[in-house]
Scaffold this motif. Structure first.
Motif, PDB file in Angstrom:
ATOM      1  N   VAL A  13       0.835  -1.207   0.000  1.00  0.00           N
ATOM      2  CA  VAL A  13       0.000   0.000   0.000  1.00  0.00           C
ATOM      3  C   VAL A  13       0.864   1.250   0.000  1.00  0.00           C
ATOM      4  O   VAL A  13       0.602   2.217  -0.736  1.00  0.00           O
ATOM      5  N   THR A  14       1.920   1.252   0.820  1.00  0.00           N
ATOM      6  CA  THR A  14       2.805   2.425   0.890  1.00  0.00           C
ATOM      7  C   THR A  14       3.491   2.685  -0.442  1.00  0.00           C
ATOM      8  O   THR A  14       3.531   3.824  -0.929  1.00  0.00           O
ATOM      9  N   ASP A  15       4.040   1.636  -1.051  1.00  0.00           N
ATOM     10  CA  ASP A  15       4.708   1.808  -2.341  1.00  0.00           C
ATOM     11  C   ASP A  15       3.723   2.233  -3.421  1.00  0.00           C
ATOM     12  O   ASP A  15       4.059   3.050  -4.293  1.00  0.00           O
ATOM     13  N   PHE A  16       2.512   1.691  -3.347  1.00  0.00           N
ATOM     14  CA  PHE A  16       1.491   2.057  -4.332  1.00  0.00           C
ATOM     15  C   PHE A  16       1.137   3.536  -4.201  1.00  0.00           C
ATOM     16  O   PHE A  16       1.097   4.261  -5.202  1.00  0.00           O
ATOM     17  N   ARG A  17       0.903   3.987  -2.974  1.00  0.00           N
ATOM     18  CA  ARG A  17       0.556   5.397  -2.777  1.00  0.00           C
ATOM     19  C   ARG A  17       1.689   6.302  -3.242  1.00  0.00           C
ATOM     20  O   ARG A  17       1.462   7.307  -3.927  1.00  0.00           O
ATOM     21  N   ASP A  18       2.913   5.947  -2.885  1.00  0.00           N
ATOM     22  CA  ASP A  18       4.058   6.768  -3.308  1.00  0.00           C
ATOM     23  C   ASP A  18       4.170   6.791  -4.832  1.00  0.00           C
ATOM     24  O   ASP A  18       4.453   7.850  -5.427  1.00  0.00           O
ATOM     25  N   GLY A  19       3.951   5.643  -5.462  1.00  0.00           N
ATOM     26  CA  GLY A  19       4.031   5.579  -6.911  1.00  0.00           C
ATOM     27  C   GLY A  19       2.949   6.392  -7.590  1.00  0.00           C
ATOM     28  O   GLY A  19       3.207   7.104  -8.572  1.00  0.00           O
ATOM     29  N   ARG A  58      -5.788  -0.449 -12.799  1.00  0.00           N
ATOM     30  CA  ARG A  58      -5.987  -1.891 -12.928  1.00  0.00           C
ATOM     31  C   ARG A  58      -5.679  -2.659 -11.647  1.00  0.00           C
ATOM     32  O   ARG A  58      -6.079  -3.816 -11.494  1.00  0.00           O
ATOM     33  N   TYR A  59      -4.968  -2.028 -10.704  1.00  0.00           N
ATOM     34  CA  TYR A  59      -4.660  -2.707  -9.447  1.00  0.00           C
ATOM     35  C   TYR A  59      -5.920  -2.871  -8.592  1.00  0.00           C
ATOM     36  O   TYR A  59      -6.805  -2.017  -8.576  1.00  0.00           O
ATOM     37  N   GLY A  60      -5.962  -3.997  -7.886  1.00  0.00           N
ATOM     38  CA  GLY A  60      -7.100  -4.268  -7.017  1.00  0.00           C
ATOM     39  C   GLY A  60      -8.261  -4.933  -7.720  1.00  0.00           C
ATOM     40  O   GLY A  60      -9.253  -5.282  -7.086  1.00  0.00           O
ATOM     41  N   TRP A  61      -8.147  -5.119  -9.054  1.00  0.00           N
ATOM     42  CA  TRP A  61      -9.188  -5.784  -9.834  1.00  0.00           C
ATOM     43  C   TRP A  61      -8.667  -7.130 -10.328  1.00  0.00           C
ATOM     44  O   TRP A  61      -7.475  -7.273 -10.599  1.00  0.00           O
ATOM     45  N   PRO A  62      -9.553  -8.113 -10.476  1.00  0.00           N
ATOM     46  CA  PRO A  62      -9.113  -9.455 -10.903  1.00  0.00           C
ATOM     47  C   PRO A  62      -8.462  -9.435 -12.286  1.00  0.00           C
ATOM     48  O   PRO A  62      -8.854  -8.666 -13.167  1.00  0.00           O
ATOM     49  N   VAL A  63      -7.489 -10.295 -12.453  1.00  0.00           N
ATOM     50  CA  VAL A  63      -6.803 -10.421 -13.735  1.00  0.00           C
ATOM     51  C   VAL A  63      -7.788 -10.809 -14.835  1.00  0.00           C
ATOM     52  O   VAL A  63      -7.654 -10.386 -15.994  1.00  0.00           O
ATOM     53  N   VAL A  65     -10.592  -9.747 -15.535  1.00  0.00           N
ATOM     54  CA  VAL A  65     -11.302  -8.624 -16.165  1.00  0.00           C
ATOM     55  C   VAL A  65     -10.326  -7.507 -16.532  1.00  0.00           C
ATOM     56  O   VAL A  65     -10.702  -6.328 -16.591  1.00  0.00           O
ATOM     57  N   GLY A  66      -9.091  -7.878 -16.788  1.00  0.00           N
ATOM     58  CA  GLY A  66      -8.109  -6.891 -17.218  1.00  0.00           C
ATOM     59  C   GLY A  66      -7.354  -6.226 -16.093  1.00  0.00           C
ATOM     60  O   GLY A  66      -6.580  -5.292 -16.327  1.00  0.00           O
ATOM     61  N   GLY A  67      -7.572  -6.679 -14.847  1.00  0.00           N
ATOM     62  CA  GLY A  67      -6.872  -6.093 -13.721  1.00  0.00           C
ATOM     63  C   GLY A  67      -5.491  -6.668 -13.533  1.00  0.00           C
ATOM     64  O   GLY A  67      -5.056  -7.564 -14.263  1.00  0.00           O
ATOM     65  N   LEU A  68      -4.803  -6.141 -12.515  1.00  0.00           N
ATOM     66  CA  LEU A  68      -3.466  -6.608 -12.180  1.00  0.00           C
ATOM     67  C   LEU A  68      -3.427  -7.324 -10.839  1.00  0.00           C
ATOM     68  O   LEU A  68      -2.356  -7.644 -10.334  1.00  0.00           O
ATOM     69  N   GLY A  69      -4.610  -7.561 -10.249  1.00  0.00           N
ATOM     70  CA  GLY A  69      -4.667  -8.240  -8.968  1.00  0.00           C
ATOM     71  C   GLY A  69      -4.269  -7.327  -7.835  1.00  0.00           C
ATOM     72  O   GLY A  69      -4.175  -6.109  -7.962  1.00  0.00           O
ATOM     73  N   GLY A  70      -4.026  -7.924  -6.674  1.00  0.00           N
ATOM     74  CA  GLY A  70      -3.698  -7.148  -5.485  1.00  0.00           C
ATOM     75  C   GLY A  70      -4.950  -6.855  -4.681  1.00  0.00           C
ATOM     76  O   GLY A  70      -6.069  -7.029  -5.157  1.00  0.00           O
ATOM     77  N   PRO A  71      -4.797  -6.374  -3.446  1.00  0.00           N
ATOM     78  CA  PRO A  71      -5.947  -6.124  -2.571  1.00  0.00           C
ATOM     79  C   PRO A  71      -6.789  -4.950  -3.038  1.00  0.00           C
ATOM     80  O   PRO A  71      -6.290  -4.003  -3.654  1.00  0.00           O
ATOM     81  N   ALA A  72      -8.082  -5.021  -2.710  1.00  0.00           N
ATOM     82  CA  ALA A  72      -9.005  -3.960  -3.115  1.00  0.00           C
ATOM     83  C   ALA A  72      -8.668  -2.621  -2.469  1.00  0.00           C
ATOM     84  O   ALA A  72      -9.060  -1.569  -2.986  1.00  0.00           O
ATOM     85  N   LEU A  74      -6.067  -1.051  -2.599  1.00  0.00           N
ATOM     86  CA  LEU A  74      -5.319  -0.221  -3.546  1.00  0.00           C
ATOM     87  C   LEU A  74      -6.255   0.683  -4.335  1.00  0.00           C
ATOM     88  O   LEU A  74      -5.899   1.809  -4.696  1.00  0.00           O
ATOM     89  N   ARG A  75      -7.464   0.193  -4.608  1.00  0.00           N
ATOM     90  CA  ARG A  75      -8.460   1.024  -5.304  1.00  0.00           C
ATOM     91  C   ARG A  75      -8.885   2.195  -4.414  1.00  0.00           C
ATOM     92  O   ARG A  75      -9.107   3.314  -4.900  1.00  0.00           O
ATOM     93  N   ALA A  76      -9.008   1.926  -3.118  1.00  0.00           N
ATOM     94  CA  ALA A  76      -9.379   2.994  -2.190  1.00  0.00           C
ATOM     95  C   ALA A  76      -8.294   4.060  -2.134  1.00  0.00           C
ATOM     96  O   ALA A  76      -8.582   5.265  -2.114  1.00  0.00           O
ATOM     97  N   VAL A  77      -7.048   3.624  -2.141  1.00  0.00           N
ATOM     98  CA  VAL A  77      -5.920   4.567  -2.113  1.00  0.00           C
ATOM     99  C   VAL A  77      -5.908   5.408  -3.384  1.00  0.00           C
ATOM    100  O   VAL A  77      -5.729   6.636  -3.328  1.00  0.00           O
ATOM    101  N   LEU A  78      -6.101   4.778  -4.525  1.00  0.00           N
ATOM    102  CA  LEU A  78      -6.102   5.516  -5.785  1.00  0.00           C
ATOM    103  C   LEU A  78      -7.215   6.560  -5.798  1.00  0.00           C
ATOM    104  O   LEU A  78      -6.992   7.725  -6.160  1.00  0.00           O
TER     105      LEU A  78
END
Length: 372
Positions: A13-19, A58-63, A65-72, A74-78
């Motif tokens: 989550v931290t790396d995602f937010r920073d990115g 695409r993060y936080g969505w299932p692969v 349906v075109g997502g990249l996976g990871g916890p949901a 990440l969508r909240a952070v975005l």
């Protein structure tokens, strides 16, 4: 920094937010000065498209349906970063958090794989056809009817308060196929189907965000049913946690930006009023964080989310009431942005379940106070 596009390699989550922050700093998605609804919808598509192409959306969505996976989360952070920077109106941005999970859960795998990426990427806008003139908070009393006809269903009825219906390509629609809760069935309907008429509604804050939608002998293929006949109530109940978790998190982040703006514009601060507005927002955020954590852990969310709804509605109205007190004349005469948002806040205790209904749910189902 650009997000990786390799499925299954989700960051922390931290790396995602920073990115995300670094990418947004390097890529200008500032909205135009035009605050019309048309401009907001265009800006929403622009933001989604840019974030999708860069991989962040695409993060936080299932692969599948075109997502990249990871916890949901990440969508909240975005969404929080988008709301904090005022890049897209949070209400219409967050609709994706209600509609995409519903289609992923209940549509066929093939249909979800085909259509969900179009929503995530900003290619399409969807809407939600639940409320009716005679069944708002009492959703189970809906009367829009779907009748089987060979390999199709024929739908007749009316929906109201359907956000962005005039821009939508698809609609997650609840219909009546039999009596009772077990007689509600959901469909994913193409909005260009013959027999659908959309009439935008002008609200008191001057925006045609809502619409009436009429269905007159609308033929929908059977493979557009979400789940099985009678699953509609379950679809609606499963949709609710998404509406009251990630969507609320985005809204609260946005409201904090409005509090910051109020502080910047207030010549003579009233510490008591500002403190009360801050505490109301902070309480709503703390409660929303608990809901986010429970959803991330796989817990079932039920009537306790009514607490989230009451806290958010109360905080939103308190914030804009404070703005009206501390910026004399701004809402009434000088500032169309504050005026629009103040008027919109009056509906916070109505949309998504009225405050009265939510307090009844809390009293009966959480506090066991009975029906009276």
């Amino acid at each position: 920094m650009t997000a990786t596009t390799e499925p299954g390699s989700a960051p922390t989550v931290t790396d995602f937010r920073d990115g995300v922050r670094a990418w947004l700093d390097a890529n200008d998605l500032t909205p135009p000065a035009d605050h019309s609804l048309d401009a907001q919808v265009v800006q929403l598509a622009r933001v989604r498209r840019a974030l999708y192409e860069a991989g962040w959306m695409r993060y936080g969505w299932p692969v599948a349906v075109g997502g990249l996976g990871g916890p949901a989360v990440l969508r909240a952070v975005l969404g929080e970063e988008v709301a904090t920077r005022d890049l897209a109106e949070p209400g219409i941005y967050s609709m994706i958090e209600v509609l995409a999970p519903t289609v992923i859960s209940y549509a066929s795998a093939e249909l979800a794989a085909d259509l969900v990426p179009r929503l995530l990427s900003g290619e399409e806008q969807w809407c939600q056809g639940f409320s009716e003139p005679g069944s708002g908070s009492d959703l189970a009393s809906l009367s829009t009817r779907a009748v089987p006809d060979g390999d199709s269903w024929v739908i007749d009825g009316q929906k109201v308060w359907t956000s962005l219906a005039q821009y939508a390509t698809r609609c997650v629609l609840l219909t009546r196929t039999a009596p009772g809760h077990d007689g509600i069935t959901a469909f994913l309907v193409d909005m260009d189907t013959p027999g659908i008429t959309v009439r935008p509604l002008r609200t008191m804050h001057g925006v045609d965000e809502f619409a009436e939608v009429y269905f007159d002998n609308v033929v929908v293929p059977a493979d557009r049913m979400l789940g099985a006949p009678g699953d509609g109530w379950r679809v609606a109940m499963d949709l609710l946690p998404h509406e009251r978790s990630t969507c609320f998190w985005h809204r609260i982040a946005y409201l904090f930006t409005r509090l910051d703006r109020l502080l910047e514009q207030t010549a003579i601060p009233d510490d008591a009023e500002l403190g009360a507005a801050y505490l109301a927002l902070h309480a709503a955020r703390c409660r929303s964080r608990i809901t986010q954590d429970r959803l991330a852990s796989g817990a079932h969310l039920g009537p306790e989310t009514s607490v989230d709804k009451v806290l958010l509605a109360t905080a939103e109205q308190r914030l804009f009431d404070t703005a009206r007190e501390l910026l004399p004349g701004a809402i009434e005469f000088d500032d169309p942005v504050w005026r629009t948002e103040y008027l919109y806040s009056r509906a916070a205790t109505i949309y998504g379940g009225t405050a009265e209904i939510q307090r009844n749910i809390i009293a009966r189902r959480l506090l066991d106070l009975g029906k009276e």
